[in-house]
Design a protein around this motif. Structure first.
Motif, short mmCIF file in Angstrom:
data_model
loop_
_atom_site.label_atom_id
_atom_site.label_comp_id
_atom_site.label_asym_id
_atom_site.label_seq_id
_atom_site.Cartn_x
_atom_site.Cartn_y
_atom_site.Cartn_z
N LEU A 336 0.95 -1.39 -0.18
CA LEU A 336 -0.04 0.09 0.12
C LEU A 336 1.02 1.15 0.01
O LEU A 336 1.86 1.31 0.51
CB LEU A 336 -1.02 0.31 1.08
CG LEU A 336 -1.95 -1.28 1.16
CD1 LEU A 336 -2.69 -1.13 2.55
CD2 LEU A 336 -3.02 -0.85 0.12
N SER A 337 0.61 2.35 -0.80
CA SER A 337 1.28 3.34 -1.01
C SER A 337 0.41 4.55 -1.22
O SER A 337 -0.51 4.47 -2.03
CB SER A 337 2.57 3.27 -2.10
OG SER A 337 3.05 4.65 -2.20
N VAL A 338 0.60 5.84 -0.49
CA VAL A 338 -0.31 6.90 -0.80
C VAL A 338 0.67 7.96 -1.42
O VAL A 338 1.78 8.21 -1.04
CB VAL A 338 -0.86 7.42 0.48
CG1 VAL A 338 -1.33 8.75 0.42
CG2 VAL A 338 -1.85 6.21 1.14
N LEU A 339 0.22 8.66 -2.33
CA LEU A 339 0.59 9.73 -2.95
C LEU A 339 0.85 10.78 -2.25
O LEU A 339 0.20 10.90 -1.06
CB LEU A 339 -0.17 10.28 -4.23
CG LEU A 339 0.13 9.59 -5.72
CD1 LEU A 339 -0.25 8.01 -5.53
CD2 LEU A 339 -0.35 10.12 -6.87
N ASP A 340 1.90 11.91 -2.47
CA ASP A 340 2.02 12.89 -1.38
C ASP A 340 0.80 14.02 -1.12
O ASP A 340 0.67 14.44 -0.14
CB ASP A 340 3.12 13.69 -2.08
CG ASP A 340 4.64 12.92 -2.12
OD1 ASP A 340 4.67 11.88 -1.34
OD2 ASP A 340 5.25 13.40 -2.92
N PHE A 383 4.85 -7.27 -4.54
CA PHE A 383 4.98 -6.84 -2.97
C PHE A 383 5.45 -5.23 -2.81
O PHE A 383 5.61 -4.95 -1.88
CB PHE A 383 6.07 -7.84 -2.59
CG PHE A 383 7.32 -7.69 -3.32
CD1 PHE A 383 8.38 -6.84 -2.88
CD2 PHE A 383 7.77 -8.56 -4.18
CE1 PHE A 383 9.67 -6.59 -3.50
CE2 PHE A 383 8.88 -8.38 -4.88
CZ PHE A 383 10.03 -7.59 -4.70
N PHE A 384 5.81 -4.49 -3.99
CA PHE A 384 6.17 -3.09 -3.80
C PHE A 384 5.38 -2.40 -5.13
O PHE A 384 5.38 -2.92 -6.23
CB PHE A 384 7.61 -3.03 -4.06
CG PHE A 384 7.96 -1.39 -3.80
CD1 PHE A 384 8.21 -0.81 -2.80
CD2 PHE A 384 8.25 -0.97 -5.08
CE1 PHE A 384 8.86 0.43 -2.67
CE2 PHE A 384 8.62 0.25 -5.18
CZ PHE A 384 8.97 1.12 -3.85
N ALA A 385 4.77 -1.18 -4.78
CA ALA A 385 3.98 -0.30 -5.93
C ALA A 385 4.10 0.97 -5.21
O ALA A 385 3.87 1.18 -4.13
CB ALA A 385 2.82 -0.83 -6.08
N THR A 386 4.65 1.96 -5.88
CA THR A 386 4.59 3.45 -5.62
C THR A 386 4.77 4.38 -6.79
O THR A 386 5.12 3.89 -7.87
CB THR A 386 5.85 3.63 -4.69
OG1 THR A 386 5.67 4.89 -4.06
CG2 THR A 386 7.29 3.88 -5.27
N MET A 607 -0.39 -2.03 5.71
CA MET A 607 -0.75 -0.93 6.43
C MET A 607 -0.09 0.18 5.59
O MET A 607 1.22 0.24 5.42
CB MET A 607 -0.87 -0.71 7.57
CG MET A 607 -0.99 0.81 8.44
SD MET A 607 -0.96 0.31 10.43
CE MET A 607 0.81 0.26 10.64
N CYS A 608 -0.72 1.63 5.68
CA CYS A 608 -0.27 2.77 5.08
C CYS A 608 -0.80 3.79 5.92
O CYS A 608 -1.85 3.88 6.24
CB CYS A 608 -0.24 2.73 3.49
SG CYS A 608 0.32 4.39 2.75
N LEU A 609 0.03 4.90 6.15
CA LEU A 609 -0.25 5.91 6.82
C LEU A 609 -0.62 7.27 5.83
O LEU A 609 0.36 7.72 4.80
CB LEU A 609 0.77 6.39 7.90
CG LEU A 609 0.62 7.61 8.65
CD1 LEU A 609 -0.71 7.50 9.62
CD2 LEU A 609 1.77 8.10 9.56
N LEU A 610 -1.57 8.19 6.38
CA LEU A 610 -1.80 9.34 5.74
C LEU A 610 -1.47 10.29 6.93
O LEU A 610 -2.24 10.68 7.57
CB LEU A 610 -3.31 9.61 5.18
CG LEU A 610 -3.61 8.89 3.86
CD1 LEU A 610 -3.77 7.42 3.95
CD2 LEU A 610 -5.05 9.33 3.50
#
Length: 629
Positions: A336-340, A383-386, A607-610
């Protein structure tokens, strides 16, 4: 904008031209009708452009058209015998000069020590042409009187106040004249309403072809301004809203069909100009666009956020408020990855797909959202995406690294490991200012390979010594260093610029394999093992700064850092928060409450944090993703 300079401004010049009558085939009044209809269409075009480009862009680009449009009323209603009109040639010349990307610095011919920028011509403002009323034809002046009426001034002024704000609209060169015309129109409407009160009748809504108020005929109104009747007449018993008057002419029956009317503008009789009420300036479409209004859990979340003080803003307060659910993955969510900007989410799963989601308010929080785009060119679980903002491209890895375009989904580049059967074990993007186009990838043979996305090639490679065999557990990049850990507990830190080894050690306190590794700040990182051992390390010291032993329910599956707090997620569906205390050498924190079934279903896997919104994105083994706060 070419639409303004090549279409809108010439149209305004045509409708306000005092030199030429509009052509008419039957009667002279048709010329004034054509000019009036064209003026109304120009006003509609200005309003449509303003609604499309927004509040700030309207102020920036529509200043000249608004000034030119309202300046046309001076031809009819100005008390002076002459008025000024801008020259179209000068306006085109000034706009062409203003559109240059740069100005050339030149040396003066007369003085060698004197320099100037651009061309030594003064065309900052368009030339003004003086026009006298005595030179205008009576037929043309009559046309202009039928077009630029006090009703049109009131209609245009109110709409512009709604679109660009009353404070900005006061910057018109003839603002006093326009406001005087609006006051005159409303006074006549009010006088007419008072007269109709005695007959208990409504003010009729007439079309554009009726005569002016100044001629003593009926009042003209439009769909944008309909005075509210003081007393509604009794409804007529009619099954159809239309009535046949004569022949095939139909008249709409307003009493047979209810229509929503606009409240009148409040008029202060003691002041010179009317006071525009706040209700009149509201956007009517805001009452219709209610799909994104806060409801349900979103209201609870914002009430919770607004209650934070400045002292509590640095703490992460998890209240288990479910805001959004994302469905589309089939199987476990691994990345999981969130844009800036925190408006979009990227996820990678066991189903060998990368999905792009939109993070936004969907109402009550119970809506289930589908992905905006799905990338399905991987052959193994991702297993990785950004998203790399420096090159505006997406990077994902399933053992081989894929670089693809987010708009078209086309694969731009693909990088294989030296052992394609095994592939890359860990991937990280470089956040350094001068190296933000690089990707660091760890290979199974304890090497770190750097990939230059802009050059589309491998840049260089660092070899990392290992104390024992084992797969790669994680990769962390600091300000000037890079650390790699093996599952056996071997950690090695290298200089990011030269590749020299800064430190290397073996984690003796672990009793099982190391599973997680993440950065804490520019000089520290955190590791976690399967037996629940969590430690905070300096990048140049083999002694942990803080360490603790977690219980079986606290065994970490994912780690995030918010300010100085460490947020952990366990496979027991618990989210806990810890604070490192350097002087005591341990972590302080409590076991987090288990996620409620109505908030999260399944087993927590990622898990990913905003950080800006203080929200969490949680991935499950069933493929469902949840946005919680």
């Amino acid at each position: 904008m070419r639409l303004i300079t090549e279409i809108l401004l010439p149209l305004i010049a045509i409708i306000s031209n005092p030199r030429q009558c509009f052509p008419s085939s039957r009667s002279p009044t048709e010329g004034s009708l054509s000019r009036r209809l064209l003026a109304l269409r120009v006003l509609d075009l200005i309003i449509l452009i303003s609604q499309r480009i927004g509040y700030d862009q309207t102020r920036r680009f529509l200043n000249r058209p608004l000034q030119a449009f309202f300046r046309s009323f001076e031809i009819v209603h100005s008390e002076s015998e002459s008025w000024s009109q801008s020259s179209q040639v000068s306006e085109k010349l000034s706009s062409r000069e203003a559109s240059r990307d740069f100005l050339e610095v030149k040396q003066s011919v007369t003085n060698a020590n004197e320099f100037y920028i651009g061309t030594q011509l003064s065309i900052a403002s368009p030339a003004q042409i003086e026009i006298h009323k005595s030179t205008v034809s009576p037929d043309v002046l009559k046309e202009l009187e039928h077009v630029f009426t006090i009703e049109l001034a009131h209609k245009a002024y109110i709409q512009c106040c709604r679109l660009v704000g009353g404070i900005y609209i006061k910057e018109l060169t003839n603002d006093d004249l326009i406001r005087r015309l609006c006051a005159q129109y409303e006074e006549e409407c009010l006088h007419r309403l008072r007269g109709l009160k005695q007959t208990e009748a409504c003010v009729p809504q007439l079309d554009y072809s009726q005569s002016d108020i100044s001629a003593g005929n009926q009042i003209k109104t439009t769909n944008w301004f309909i005075p509210v009747p003081l007393q509604t007449p009794p409804p007529k018993l009619s099954s159809s809203p239309f009535e046949i008057v004569s022949g095939n002419k139909l008249t709409y029956n307003h009493s047979a069909h209810e229509q929503k009317t606009t409240p009148p503008i409040s008029i202060d009789t003691d002041s010179k100009y009317p006071a525009i009420s706040s209700e009149k300036l509201k956007r009517p479409d805001m009452e219709l666009l209610t799909t994104r209004h806060l409801k349900g859990d979103w209201i609870a979340y914002w009430e919770h956020e607004l209650g934070h003080s400045r002292d509590k803003a640095a703490l992460f307060d998890f209240k288990q408020i479910g805001l959004q659910t994302f469905t589309g993955h089939v199987g476990l969510v691994k990345s999981l990855s969130v844009l800036d900007n925190e408006n979009s989410l990227v996820s990678g799963g066991k189903d060998r797909t990368v999905r792009l989601w939109s993070l936004r308010n969907t109402g009550s929080g119970s809506a289930r959202c589908t992905p905006q785009f799905t990338y399905s060119e991987h052959k193994k679980p991702v297993f990785f995406a950004t998203f790399m903002d420096s090159v505006k491209q997406m990077v994902s890895c399933d053992g081989s690294i894929h670089v693809w375009d987010t708009m078209t989904g086309a694969l731009l580049s693909q990088y294989e490991c030296t052992k394609p059967a095994v592939g890359f074990s860990a991937v990280q993007t470089v956040q350094s200012f001068l190296s933000d186009h690089l990707i660091a990838a760890a290979t199974p043979d304890s090497a770190i390979r750097f990939i230059d996305i802009r050059q589309d090639q491998f840049a260089h490679e660092f070899r990392v010594p290992s104390f024992s065999s084992g797969s790669i557990a994680g990769l962390v990049l600091g300000s000037t260093w890079i650390a790699m850990a093996h599952t056996t507990g071997s950690i090695c830190v290298l200089d990011f610029r030269t590749g020299f080894i800064l430190a290397s050690w073996m984690c003796r306190s672990m009793e099982s394999d190391l599973t997680q590794m993440t950065g804490y700040n520019h000089s520290q990182f955190i590791t976690c093992s399967m037996d629940g051992h969590m430690a905070l390390w300096n990048h140049n010291s083999s002694t942990p700064t803080c360490q603790t032993k977690l219980t079986s329910e606290q065994q970490v599956s994912s780690i995030q850092v918010y300010n100085k707090a460490v947020i952990t997620a366990s496979q027991a569906n618990r989210v806990s928060t810890y604070q490192p205390y350097v002087y005591e050498g341990n972590f302080r924190g409590t076991l987090g409450d288990k996620l409620r079934p109505e908030v999260f279903k399944g087993t927590l896997t990622s898990m990913c944090l905003l950080p800006l919104n203080r929200q969490l994105v949680l991935g499950s083994d069933s493929g469902t993703i949840h946005l919680v706060a």
